[in-house]
Design a protein around this motif. Structure first.
Motif, PDB file in Angstrom:
ATOM      1  N   ASN A 391       7.943  59.888  20.048  1.00 36.95           N
ATOM      2  CA  ASN A 391       8.851  59.460  19.018  1.00 36.95           C
ATOM      3  C   ASN A 391       9.444  58.152  19.572  1.00 36.95           C
ATOM      4  N   VAL A 392       9.511  57.813  17.983  1.00 35.35           N
ATOM      5  CA  VAL A 392       9.274  56.535  17.678  1.00 35.35           C
ATOM      6  C   VAL A 392      10.830  55.894  17.406  1.00 35.35           C
ATOM      7  N   PHE A 393      11.428  54.784  18.735  1.00 36.98           N
ATOM      8  CA  PHE A 393      12.436  54.610  18.665  1.00 36.98           C
ATOM      9  C   PHE A 393      12.572  53.311  18.168  1.00 36.98           C
ATOM     10  N   LEU A 394      12.902  52.685  16.634  1.00 36.48           N
ATOM     11  CA  LEU A 394      13.392  51.879  16.125  1.00 36.48           C
ATOM     12  C   LEU A 394      15.176  51.287  16.334  1.00 36.48           C
ATOM     13  N   ARG A 395      14.921  50.096  16.391  1.00 38.06           N
ATOM     14  CA  ARG A 395      16.020  49.314  16.136  1.00 38.06           C
ATOM     15  C   ARG A 395      16.800  48.857  14.035  1.00 38.06           C
ATOM     16  N   ASN A 396      15.639  49.017  13.105  1.00 36.91           N
ATOM     17  CA  ASN A 396      15.510  48.926  12.597  1.00 36.91           C
ATOM     18  C   ASN A 396      14.927  49.381  11.778  1.00 36.91           C
ATOM     19  N   ARG A 397      15.268  50.217   9.610  1.00 34.63           N
ATOM     20  CA  ARG A 397      14.096  50.621   9.192  1.00 34.63           C
ATOM     21  C   ARG A 397      12.758  49.924   8.718  1.00 34.63           C
ATOM     22  N   PRO A 398      11.542  50.369   8.713  1.00 36.40           N
ATOM     23  CA  PRO A 398      11.070  48.941   8.968  1.00 36.40           C
ATOM     24  C   PRO A 398      10.955  48.554   6.936  1.00 36.40           C
ATOM     25  N   ALA A 399      10.242  47.827   6.203  1.00 34.62           N
ATOM     26  CA  ALA A 399      10.452  47.743   4.375  1.00 34.62           C
ATOM     27  C   ALA A 399       9.561  48.903   4.166  1.00 34.62           C
ATOM     28  N   GLU A 400      10.443  49.246   2.517  1.00 31.32           N
ATOM     29  CA  GLU A 400       9.593  50.110   1.622  1.00 31.32           C
ATOM     30  C   GLU A 400       8.634  49.731   0.823  1.00 31.32           C
ATOM     31  N   ARG A 401       7.774  50.666   0.437  1.00 28.54           N
ATOM     32  CA  ARG A 401       7.096  50.587  -1.235  1.00 28.54           C
ATOM     33  C   ARG A 401       6.939  51.280  -1.843  1.00 28.54           C
ATOM     34  N   GLY A 402       7.574  51.349  -2.734  1.00 30.45           N
ATOM     35  CA  GLY A 402       7.393  52.833  -3.614  1.00 30.45           C
ATOM     36  C   GLY A 402       9.190  53.745  -3.314  1.00 30.45           C
ATOM     37  N   PHE A 403       8.323  55.399  -3.043  1.00 32.61           N
ATOM     38  CA  PHE A 403       9.316  55.651  -3.272  1.00 32.61           C
ATOM     39  C   PHE A 403      10.403  55.678  -2.092  1.00 32.61           C
ATOM     40  N   PRO A 404      11.232  55.373  -1.328  1.00 31.86           N
ATOM     41  CA  PRO A 404      12.283  55.344  -0.382  1.00 31.86           C
ATOM     42  C   PRO A 404      11.809  56.707   0.926  1.00 31.86           C
ATOM     43  N   LEU A 405      12.178  56.328   1.718  1.00 34.70           N
ATOM     44  CA  LEU A 405      12.057  57.345   3.252  1.00 34.70           C
ATOM     45  C   LEU A 405      12.319  58.495   2.847  1.00 34.70           C
ATOM     46  N   ALA A 406      12.533  59.551   2.985  1.00 32.48           N
ATOM     47  CA  ALA A 406      12.452  60.756   3.037  1.00 32.48           C
ATOM     48  C   ALA A 406      12.246  61.403   4.140  1.00 32.48           C
ATOM     49  N   TRP A 407      12.490  62.349   4.312  1.00 37.70           N
ATOM     50  CA  TRP A 407      13.096  63.796   5.491  1.00 37.70           C
ATOM     51  C   TRP A 407      11.175  63.560   6.710  1.00 37.70           C
ATOM     52  N   ASP A 408      10.289  64.309   5.892  1.00 38.63           N
ATOM     53  CA  ASP A 408       8.768  64.335   5.906  1.00 38.63           C
ATOM     54  C   ASP A 408       8.281  63.266   5.243  1.00 38.63           C
ATOM     55  N   ASN A 409       7.211  62.630   5.914  1.00 41.63           N
ATOM     56  CA  ASN A 409       6.485  61.194   5.351  1.00 41.63           C
ATOM     57  C   ASN A 409       5.034  61.315   6.018  1.00 41.63           C
ATOM     58  N   VAL A 410       3.503  61.480   4.781  1.00 39.63           N
ATOM     59  CA  VAL A 410       2.767  61.512   5.128  1.00 39.63           C
ATOM     60  C   VAL A 410       1.933  60.568   4.020  1.00 39.63           C
ATOM     61  N   VAL A 411       0.735  60.266   4.697  1.00 36.93           N
ATOM     62  CA  VAL A 411       0.032  59.150   4.789  1.00 36.93           C
ATOM     63  C   VAL A 411      -1.317  60.172   3.990  1.00 36.93           C
ATOM     64  N   TYR A 412      -1.886  59.848   2.804  1.00 37.56           N
ATOM     65  CA  TYR A 412      -3.148  60.745   2.717  1.00 37.56           C
ATOM     66  C   TYR A 412      -4.296  59.639   3.430  1.00 37.56           C
ATOM     67  N   GLU A 413      -4.263  59.185   3.452  1.00 36.21           N
ATOM     68  CA  GLU A 413      -5.468  58.623   4.368  1.00 36.21           C
ATOM     69  C   GLU A 413      -5.527  59.252   5.775  1.00 36.21           C
ATOM     70  N   SER A 414      -5.135  59.263   6.417  1.00 31.06           N
ATOM     71  CA  SER A 414      -4.639  59.329   7.684  1.00 31.06           C
ATOM     72  C   SER A 414      -5.051  60.734   8.092  1.00 31.06           C
ATOM     73  N   PRO A 415      -5.613  61.497   9.757  1.00 34.13           N
ATOM     74  CA  PRO A 415      -6.100  62.687   9.995  1.00 34.13           C
ATOM     75  C   PRO A 415      -4.595  63.211  10.518  1.00 34.13           C
ATOM     76  N   SER A 416      -3.602  62.265  10.709  1.00 28.65           N
ATOM     77  CA  SER A 416      -2.010  63.036  11.377  1.00 28.65           C
ATOM     78  C   SER A 416      -1.768  63.498  10.195  1.00 28.65           C
ATOM     79  N   LEU A 417      -0.267  64.515  10.642  1.00 24.36           N
ATOM     80  CA  LEU A 417       0.878  65.241   9.688  1.00 24.36           C
ATOM     81  C   LEU A 417       1.839  63.707   9.425  1.00 24.36           C
ATOM     82  N   GLY A 418       1.582  62.710   9.780  1.00 26.08           N
ATOM     83  CA  GLY A 418       2.398  61.377   9.565  1.00 26.08           C
ATOM     84  C   GLY A 418       3.895  61.787  10.517  1.00 26.08           C
TER      85      GLY A 418
END
Length: 554
Positions: A391-418
């Protein structure tokens, strides 16, 4: 070798060199700029039990009770809920951890972070039930989550509990895109294969056996055991895709992601039955959308809190069952249970008429005395996946590129689940937030996966999450206030080929000398609905064995 080099090698092995370089870009130091820690589960006592810990409570430290529930995960809590519904209060629930819920437990914002929100430590949603799942409908109605039925008699979920839009997005080559299938840049052949795959899923959704049963149902006890369905369990999902000439990289990625997401397995490790179950079981009729998702900021911790309510007298948190002993006393069969406090200082004994063993089968191997002395063959067939959750606690949101922040966020190039966004359901579109990051260890050897996870210290786990998050969010590091980590060594059952329709699951579910077994591993898929079903089933078995007349919920 310096620890930082060991850490870098570990990260490269888990994420690959490009991701690690992206995560390190712009750093002036290897020191963390934030706080955090590794939180439970209690590995030390669990490993002592595994290694043969035996304790005899003092003569005056024993008490009698009707039923002892071993394990306070969803199955154990569901069994307790069912006992209370039957006006049975003569039971004790033992749970090693100081918080109930197992992999469905949740947390709340620690001191010193900007965001105030609950968050999940594992399971974080359930699909809306179908009308056949009467027990789950009863629970959700009790929680005021459902509000009637539609024209097809399917339950309607109150809008505030449905996952808000946007629900899902995927990061690919520098930009976020809506959904989990990568439409952007897809070729005509990619889209044609995706369409054929959906047609195949719809065929299985419409399929019925001679008794009118679906090929895939939730809970899976309602699914068909027809030979045509069972045959799917004999091959991997990768084999099934190959047999149907599904070779599109985008489609294969989607199916592999689904297997990693629900099972902690790659597409080549997952039973084809389980792979198709993921896509087909959540659809009511051919051509329809999957059932909507129910979620909360704390994930399935909301369900855990409800199931735990009213257990103040019965629940013994921080108390582990270290031995379950079937006995004959005065010509009558019963079960003795030896329990030890988490700190190892207090031993208690319980003499019960029945036991509901709601812990996984790998624990039964070390706790049920006859199993320890002469392990049944079926125990060795249960494999469990390994997960890291941060669990990563952020003081603010990072900048976005493209479609806005969603509930479930997945990185195609990653072995993680996002990651999922804990504040998503509450609606703020800016400001502090908490991201719950998931990484499954998909090693062929489950034991090796656990060893690799437990070798990671807090710093390495935190840097793993940050290096991965830096792929879509290069500016994330300065925004981090804290990262807490949960290491799940036995997170969930692995439905490898041959396990779902083999003999070992039904064998393990059979009562043994007044011990009734209940856990999601008895279904072969780690879903809330399966743990809920087995908890209720085992509770009803115990009630009937004690002479209680009840109307079954399942």
């Amino acid at each position: 070798m310096p620890r930082d080099w060991n850490r870098r090698d570990a990260l490269i092995g888990l994420l690959g060199l490009p991701a690690v370089l992206a995560g390190c870009r712009g750093r002036d130091s290897t020191e963390a700029e934030f706080d955090g820690r590794i939180v439970g589960p209690s590995l030390e006592l669990g490993h002592r039990i595994r290694d043969g810990l035996r304790i005899t409570p003092a003569n005056d430290a024993w008490e009698k009770t009707g039923i002892v529930i071993v394990g306070g995960g969803v199955a154990g809590l569901s069994a307790a809920w069912r006992l209370l519904k039957a006006d049975c209060e003569d039971f004790v629930l033992l749970e090693l951890e100081r918080a109930a819920g197992g992999t469905a437990q949740s947390g709340t914002s620690p001191a010193g972070v900007s965001v105030s929100t609950p968050f999940p430590w594992g399971a974080h949603y359930i699909p809306a039930p179908t009308r056949e799942n009467a027990a789950l409908i009863k629970l959700l109605s009790e929680m005021s989550i459902l509000e009637g039925s539609d024209a097809d008699r399917e339950p309607i979920v109150a809008e505030q509990f449905l996952c808000r839009d946007p629900q899902e997005r995927i990061f690919y080559r520098g930009h976020w895109h809506e959904g989990l299938y990568l439409h952007a840049g897809a070729s005509a052949d990619d889209l044609a294969q995706y369409g054929r795959f959906q047609d195949e899923i719809n065929r299985w959704v419409a399929w019925r056996d001679g008794r009118g049963r679906r090929a895939f149902g939730i809970p899976i006890v309602s699914a068909s055991d027809d030979p045509e369905v069972r045959a799917l369990d004999k091959l991997s999902m990768a084999d099934w895709l190959a047999e149907h000439s599904f070779i599109s990289p985008r489609l294969c990625w989607l199916v592999d992601y689904a297997c990693r997401d629900d099972y902690g397995l790659t597409v080549g490790q997952t039973s084809a039955w389980a792979g198709l179950f993921y896509f087909a079981s959540r659809i009511v009729r051919s051509g329809a959308e999957p059932r909507p998702l129910i979620t909360w900021p704390e994930g399935n911790g909301r369900l855990v809190a409800h199931l735990s309510a009213g257990l103040a007298r019965q629940a013994r948190l921080g108390m582990a069952a270290i031995e379950v002993i079937p006995v004959e006393r005065d010509g009558r069969s019963s079960v003795d249970i030896v329990a030890l406090s988490q700190d190892g200082r207090t031993a208690r004994g319980f003499r019960a008429e029945r036991v509901i063993f709601a812990a996984p089968q790998f624990i039964a191997r070390h706790v049920v005395r006859p199993y320890r002395d002469d392990p049944p063959r079926h125990l060795s067939e249960f494999q469990y996946g390994t997960w890291l959750v941060a669990n990563v606690f952020l003081r603010n949101r990072p900048a976005e590129r493209g479609f806005p922040l969603a509930w479930d966020n997945v990185v195609y190039e990653s072995p993680s689940l996002g990651y999922v966004t804990a504040t998503h359901q509450r609606g703020p579109e800016s400001g502090p937030t908490a991201l719950t990051y998931y990484y499954p260890f998909c090693d062929d050897n489950p034991r090796r996966a656990r060893e690799r996870l437990l070798d990671l210290d807090w710093r390495t786990c935190a840097e793993l999450a940050l290096a991965d998050l830096a792929i879509p969010h290069p500016d994330v590091r300065p925004l981090v206030e804290r990262i807490d980590v949960m290491r799940w060594g036995h997170a969930m059952i692995r439905p490898v080929p041959g396990f779902i329709w083999g003999l070992h699951r039904p064998t393990a579910a059979q009562p043994y000398r007044k011990i009734h077994f209940a856990n999601t591993d008895l279904s072969g898929v780690a879903l809330f609905e399966e743990a809920f079903y087995h908890g209720i089933r085992a509770a009803e078995e115990a009630l009937l064995a004690r002479g209680r007349r009840i109307a079954s919920y399942v």
